[in-house]
Design an enzyme around this catalytic site. Structure first.
Site, PDB file in Angstrom:
ATOM      1  N   GLU A 211     -13.751   2.362  20.800  1.00 38.36           N
ATOM      2  CA  GLU A 211     -13.207   3.519  20.093  1.00 38.36           C
ATOM      3  C   GLU A 211     -12.041   4.073  20.895  1.00 38.36           C
ATOM      4  O   GLU A 211     -11.853   3.726  22.065  1.00 38.36           O
ATOM      5  CB  GLU A 211     -14.278   4.588  19.878  1.00 38.36           C
ATOM      6  CG  GLU A 211     -14.885   5.138  21.145  1.00 38.36           C
ATOM      7  CD  GLU A 211     -16.061   6.074  20.880  1.00 38.36           C
ATOM      8  OE1 GLU A 211     -16.157   7.091  21.588  1.00 38.36           O
ATOM      9  OE2 GLU A 211     -16.875   5.784  19.984  1.00 38.36           O
ATOM     10  N   HIS A 248     -17.514  11.540  20.614  1.00 41.65           N
ATOM     11  CA  HIS A 248     -17.928  11.244  21.979  1.00 41.65           C
ATOM     12  C   HIS A 248     -17.020  11.974  22.963  1.00 41.65           C
ATOM     13  O   HIS A 248     -15.823  12.118  22.739  1.00 41.65           O
ATOM     14  CB  HIS A 248     -17.852   9.740  22.255  1.00 41.65           C
ATOM     15  CG  HIS A 248     -19.011   8.995  21.678  1.00 41.65           C
ATOM     16  ND1 HIS A 248     -18.957   7.658  21.387  1.00 41.65           N
ATOM     17  CD2 HIS A 248     -20.255   9.402  21.339  1.00 41.65           C
ATOM     18  CE1 HIS A 248     -20.120   7.268  20.898  1.00 41.65           C
ATOM     19  NE2 HIS A 248     -20.924   8.304  20.855  1.00 41.65           N
TER      20      HIS A 248
END
Length: 301
Positions: A211, A248
């Site tokens: 990511e 995150h």
């Protein structure tokens, strides 16, 4: 130890809590060898058929373990992790998120001194289909996890679950799932996990789920360039605006650093096939061409 093996003995810290109880039951149903648990208030009891101790050190003396997994709130995570590390755990799987940064640094420092592998923080855990799992991944669900030859690495538990579901539906299965965690200071990097799967005899191909944010995928690309096993990747966050913090803690982009385009360029330059959507991954594994030939031929070899 990054890849879980059934011979590994597991200690569950926080075993008597609601989540600890639920996931310990699922782990044991899957074949995970849970040998003990920790809860200072219930030391001396048995829970789910295993002894409960006041500390990991006490557990190690009577019920030796290799892996500790933590169902522990953030404020108590440092103490629990240090207890497991100092007790001699080879691996500590830290599920907890939102641990204070200073505490995370103390955990990593202690782990380095004692030779302990940290998986996480903020990991969903590790799974080896057919052997067991440690954490909160649905390793007990045969619709999602089936033994196979594809190793999967993911920062995200939910996205990793989707990828594994797609692989199972495609008849490929997994050799291992490694959830490295979404904390900005994790103990096992994408490159570490990639190397472990590269060295694993059961793994014939690797799916790398990354990511935006940080440089872990770029570092993994440097390693992937020298691999003979084919690697397919998906990078989440393609449409995310620069400078925005995502789900995150580590997924933040500043300018071009950690950007989707930068990660994709690095991976493709290393010979990694990059999927535009998770649904494309089984097709790339089945049909994709790499510098070592057909991925399908590799899986069937």
């Amino acid at each position: 130890m990054i890849i879980y093996r059934q011979s590994a003995r597991v200690l569950v810290q926080g075993i008597t809590g609601k989540q600890g109880t639920f996931w310990t039951q699922k782990m044991m149903e899957c074949g995970t060898q849970v040998v003990a648990g920790v809860n200072p208030k219930r030391a001396g009891e048995r829970h789910l058929g295993v002894p409960v101790y006041a500390t990991a050190k006490a557990a190690m003396a009577e019920s030796p373990f290799d892996v500790a997994v933590m169902f522990i709130p953030p404020a108590m995570a440092r103490e629990a992790a240090l207890d497991a590390i100092q007790a001699g755990a080879r691996t500590v799987v830290i599920l907890t998120e939102h641990i204070p940064a200073r505490d995370v640094m103390a955990i990593h420092h202690a782990a380095a001194q004692h030779g302990t592998r940290i998986v996480g923080p903020n990991t969903a855990g590790i799974v080896t289909p057919g052997e067991g799992f440690v954490g909160i991944m649905p390793g007990h669900n045969p619709n999602i996890f089936q033994p196979g030859a594809v190793g999967v690495i993911s920062r995200s538990g939910s996205l990793g679950t989707l990828i594994c579901l797609n692989l199972t539906r495609a008849g490929l299965g997994q050799s291992a799932f490694l959830g490295i965690g979404g904390d900005p200071m994790i103990g096992t990097t994408t490159r570490d996990a990639l190397q472990a799967l590269d060295e694993d005899a059961r793994t014939r191909a690797v799916v790398l789920v990354g990511e935006i944010g940080g440089a872990m995928e770029e570092a993994a690309a440097d390693y992937a360039a020298g691999m003979s096993k084919p690697v397919v990747s998906f990078i989440a966050g393609r449409a995310s605006p620069p400078g925005k913090k995502m789900g995150h803690a580590g997924a933040i982009v500043s300018g071009t650093f950690g950007s989707y385009d930068g990660k994709r360029r690095a991976l493709e330059a290393a010979g990694v096939a990059v999927a535009d959507t998770p649904a494309e991954i089984p097709r790339l594994l089945g049909l994709g061409e790499t510098r070592t030939g057909s991925v399908a031929q590799t899986l069937q070899a």
